[in-house]
Design a protein around this motif. Structure first.
Motif, PDB file in Angstrom:
ATOM      1  N   ARG A  94      21.633 -16.535  54.350  1.00 43.50           N
ATOM      2  CA  ARG A  94      20.183 -16.734  54.234  1.00 43.50           C
ATOM      3  C   ARG A  94      19.588 -16.114  52.973  1.00 43.50           C
ATOM      4  NH1 ARG A  94      17.327 -14.118  58.105  1.00 43.50           N
ATOM      5  NH2 ARG A  94      15.517 -15.264  57.434  1.00 43.50           N
ATOM      6  N   PRO A  96      18.163 -15.885  49.570  1.00 45.50           N
ATOM      7  CA  PRO A  96      17.697 -16.973  48.700  1.00 45.50           C
ATOM      8  C   PRO A  96      18.252 -16.879  47.292  1.00 45.50           C
ATOM      9  CG  PRO A  96      15.927 -15.377  49.132  1.00 45.50           C
ATOM     10  CD  PRO A  96      17.110 -14.945  49.947  1.00 45.50           C
ATOM     11  N   HIS A 100      17.498 -22.423  46.751  1.00 46.24           N
ATOM     12  CA  HIS A 100      17.741 -22.474  48.185  1.00 46.24           C
ATOM     13  C   HIS A 100      18.843 -21.485  48.546  1.00 46.24           C
ATOM     14  CE1 HIS A 100      20.100 -25.816  46.302  1.00 46.24           C
ATOM     15  NE2 HIS A 100      21.063 -25.199  46.930  1.00 46.24           N
ATOM     16  N   ARG A 104      21.250 -23.996  53.442  1.00 44.63           N
ATOM     17  CA  ARG A 104      20.807 -25.314  52.985  1.00 44.63           C
ATOM     18  C   ARG A 104      22.019 -26.122  52.500  1.00 44.63           C
ATOM     19  NH1 ARG A 104      16.699 -27.893  49.908  1.00 44.63           N
ATOM     20  NH2 ARG A 104      15.127 -26.540  50.797  1.00 44.63           N
ATOM     21  N   ASN A 333       3.196 -11.010  54.630  1.00 42.48           N
ATOM     22  CA  ASN A 333       2.516 -12.264  54.346  1.00 42.48           C
ATOM     23  C   ASN A 333       2.465 -12.469  52.836  1.00 42.48           C
ATOM     24  OD1 ASN A 333       1.045 -14.594  54.536  1.00 42.48           O
ATOM     25  ND2 ASN A 333      -0.930 -13.550  54.658  1.00 42.48           N
ATOM     26  N   PRO A 334       3.199 -13.402  52.295  1.00 43.00           N
ATOM     27  CA  PRO A 334       4.018 -14.421  52.953  1.00 43.00           C
ATOM     28  C   PRO A 334       5.446 -13.980  53.281  1.00 43.00           C
ATOM     29  CG  PRO A 334       4.037 -14.775  50.589  1.00 43.00           C
ATOM     30  CD  PRO A 334       3.144 -13.576  50.833  1.00 43.00           C
ATOM     31  N   CYS A 335       5.871 -12.773  52.875  1.00 40.61           N
ATOM     32  CA  CYS A 335       7.290 -12.433  53.007  1.00 40.61           C
ATOM     33  C   CYS A 335       7.592 -11.814  54.373  1.00 40.61           C
ATOM     34  CB  CYS A 335       7.682 -11.461  51.886  1.00 40.61           C
ATOM     35  SG  CYS A 335       9.436 -11.094  51.866  1.00 40.61           S
ATOM     36  N   THR A 336       8.382 -12.493  55.178  1.00 42.40           N
ATOM     37  CA  THR A 336       8.813 -11.992  56.495  1.00 42.40           C
ATOM     38  C   THR A 336      10.313 -12.300  56.632  1.00 42.40           C
ATOM     39  OG1 THR A 336       8.559 -14.049  57.723  1.00 42.40           O
ATOM     40  CG2 THR A 336       6.560 -12.709  57.436  1.00 42.40           C
ATOM     41  N   ARG A 338      11.629 -14.324  58.537  1.00 41.61           N
ATOM     42  CA  ARG A 338      11.789 -15.781  58.693  1.00 41.61           C
ATOM     43  C   ARG A 338      11.478 -16.526  57.400  1.00 41.61           C
ATOM     44  NH1 ARG A 338      11.960 -17.362  64.189  1.00 41.61           N
ATOM     45  NH2 ARG A 338      11.400 -19.479  63.630  1.00 41.61           N
ATOM     46  N   THR A 339      10.668 -15.917  56.545  1.00 37.76           N
ATOM     47  CA  THR A 339      10.316 -16.559  55.279  1.00 37.76           C
ATOM     48  C   THR A 339      10.515 -15.551  54.140  1.00 37.76           C
ATOM     49  OG1 THR A 339       8.028 -15.863  55.609  1.00 37.76           O
ATOM     50  CG2 THR A 339       8.607 -18.120  56.280  1.00 37.76           C
ATOM     51  N   LEU A 341      11.219 -13.646  50.746  1.00 34.69           N
ATOM     52  CA  LEU A 341      11.129 -13.925  49.309  1.00 34.69           C
ATOM     53  C   LEU A 341      12.189 -13.148  48.538  1.00 34.69           C
ATOM     54  CD1 LEU A 341       7.260 -13.849  48.779  1.00 34.69           C
ATOM     55  CD2 LEU A 341       8.745 -15.828  49.052  1.00 34.69           C
TER      56      LEU A 341
END
Ligand code: SF4
Length: 365
Positions: A94, A96, A100, A104, A333-336, A338-339, A341
Motif C-alpha cells: 500500500r 504510494p 499508484h 493497483r 485530513n486528507p491523510c489517513t 485509508r488515504t 499521502l
C-alpha cells in the motif's frame, strides 16, 4: 504469558515512571530510533506517564517509511511486467509510489504476491522457471540476514530467474546524520533491540563518545521502554554518555556473528537515499560483485527511474524528529491510513499511523 506479561506489569511501570520523574531536573529530548518502539510508546501511553520535561522524538527506524519513492516506482515498473512474479512483504503493497501502489498493479493484472520469508520467493522461482521472480528486499539490519540467505540459496540452486530489488538501510549512519544535522535536538537514543540482536552494539560506543549522547539498547515491551528511558535520563542527568544494554535477554555486545558473516558475504556498504531525508553516506547495503547477477535493478533496467516526493507530505521532518505527526497540516485530513499521502501513514511501524490509530490527535508532545 512467559516473557511478555512480566514486561507489561502496570505497578512496575508506575514505579519506573515515578523514578524517572524523581531524577528529572530539566528538559531532555530522547529519540526512540525504531518505529516498533514508537508504536509501543503511543499504544501504551508511555509518553503520558513521563514528566513533561522528557520529550520522546520519534526516529527514522521504520523500514517501509524510509524506502525511497524512486525505489517504490522501480518496484512498480518491475511488478507490472507480464514476465514477472513480484514478491514482497505485505506492508509494502500500500505504500504510494509517484502515481499508484503495488495493490493497483495487482488489481490491473500484475502477479504481485505477499510472502512471509524471502525463501518463499526463492521457492516460487524454483517452481516457476519460465517467470522472473523478484523479491523486494528492504529494511534494516534485522531483515537483511534472511534476504542475504535467500540470495545465497538462489545461487547455490543455480536459479537464473530469481533477483532482488535491494534497498537496505543501516542504523548507525542514520544516528550520525541526525546528530550532524544543524537542527538536531536529540540528546540520547533508545537503540532498536531487534537490530542489535543481529548486529550487537559494538558499533555504538564510538557514536556515544563522539556526540556525547547516551545510547541505551532497548526492547519493545512497556517496561523495556521505560527502563531504557530511565537509564538514558540517569546518564543525561549525570552528564554521562556511554552505551548500556537494557535488553540483555535478546542482545549481546557481539550480536549474532553467523548472521553478520552472512551479511558481509552478500552485501557491501553503499550510499543510500532515505525517503524524506535524502542520501546518507554509507547508510545502506548493495549486493557484492559475486552476487550482482541477482540485482533486479540491473536485470530490469530501471536504474534511471527518478521520482519526486509530493510537497504536501512532511514525513521527512517526522522521520528526523523535527515535527510530530499531528503538526503536519495534512494529518487526519486528507491523510489517513485509508488515504495515505506518505509512507509514515501507511506503515504498521509509521509514526503518523501510530498517532492516528491510537487517537493522539490532541497532543502535540
Ligand atoms: S500525516 Fe500524512 S502527509 Fe503528513 S507527514 Fe504523515 S504521512 Fe505525510
Amino acid at each position: 504469558m512467559k516473557y511478555l506479561a512480566e514486561f507489561r506489569n502496570g505497578e512496575i511501570a508506575q514505579r519506573l515512571a515515578a523514578e524517572i520523574r524523581r531524577m528529572t531536573t530539566r528538559r531532555w529530548a530522547i529519540m526512540e530510533v525504531c518505529g516498533g518502539q514508537t508504536h509501543a510508546i503511543i499504544r501504551n501511553g508511555i509518553d503520558q506517564l513521563l514528566p513533561p520535561e522528557i520529550e520522546l522524538i520519534h526516529g527514522p527506524g521504520c523500514p517501509v517509511c524510509v524506502t525511497p519513492l524512486e525505489v517504490i516506482d522501480k518496484a512498480l515498473a518491475i511488478a507490472a511486467r507480464p514476465d514477472v512474479i513480484f514478491c514482497s512483504f505485505g506492508d509494502m503493497l500500500r505504500v504510494p509510489g509517484s502515481r499508484h501502489d503495488l495493490f493497483r498493479v495487482k488489481s490491473e493484472g500484475g502477479d504481485v504476491r505477499v510472502v512471509y520469508s524471502p525463501l518463499d520467493a526463492v521457492a516460487i522461482a524454483r517452481d516457476n522457471p519460465h517467470k522472473q521472480v523478484v523479491f523486494f528486499g528492504i529494511g534494516f539490519e534485522t531483515t537483511a540476514p534472511a534476504n542475504a540467505m535467500a540470495v545465497v540459496v538462489a545461487k547455490r540452486q543455480g536459479l537464473k530467474n530469481f533477483s532482488m530489488l535491494v534497498s537496505h538501510v543501516l542504523v548507525p549512519p542514520a544516528i550520525e546524520a541526525i546528530m550532524n544535522s544543524p537542527s538536531n535536538r536529540v540528546q540520547a537514543f533508545l537503540a532498536a533491540g531487534h537490530v542489535c540482536s543481529v548486529m550487537g552494539y559494538w558499533q555504538y560506543p564510538p557514536l556515544a563518545e563522539k556526540y556525547r549522547a547516551p545510547i541505551v539498547v532497548t526492547g519493545f515491551e512497556p517496561l523495556d521502554i521505560l527502563e531504557g528511558i530511565r537509564r538514558a535520563v540517569r546518564q543525561l542527568e549525570a552528564g554521562a554518555a556511554y552505551v548500556e544494554n537494557a535488553y540483555p535477554r535478546a542482545v549481546t555486545f557481539e550480536g549474532n556473528q553467523p548472521a553478520q558473516r552472512m551479511l558481509a558475504e552478500v552485501f557491501e556498504p553503499t550510499d543510500r537515499a532515505w525517503r524524506g531525508i535524502g542520501v546518507i553516506p554509507n547508510s545502506g547495503w548493495r549486493l557484492r560483485d559475486a552476487y550482482r547477477a541477482f540485482d533486479a535493478e540491473a536485470r530490469f533496467d530501471v536504474a534511471d527511474i527518478r521520482a519526486q516526493e509530493p510537497p504536501i507530505c512532511r514525513s521527512g521532518d517526522v522521520l528526523q524528529g523535527k515535527i510530530k505527526p499531528i503538526e503536519c497540516p495534512a494529518f487526519g485530513n486528507p491523510c489517513t491510513p485509508r488515504t495515505p499521502l506518505g509512507a509514515t501513514m501507511v506503515s504498521s511501524e509509521g509514526a503518523c499511523a501510530a498517532y492516528y490509530n491510537y487517537g493522539r490527535f490532541a497532543r502535540a508532545g
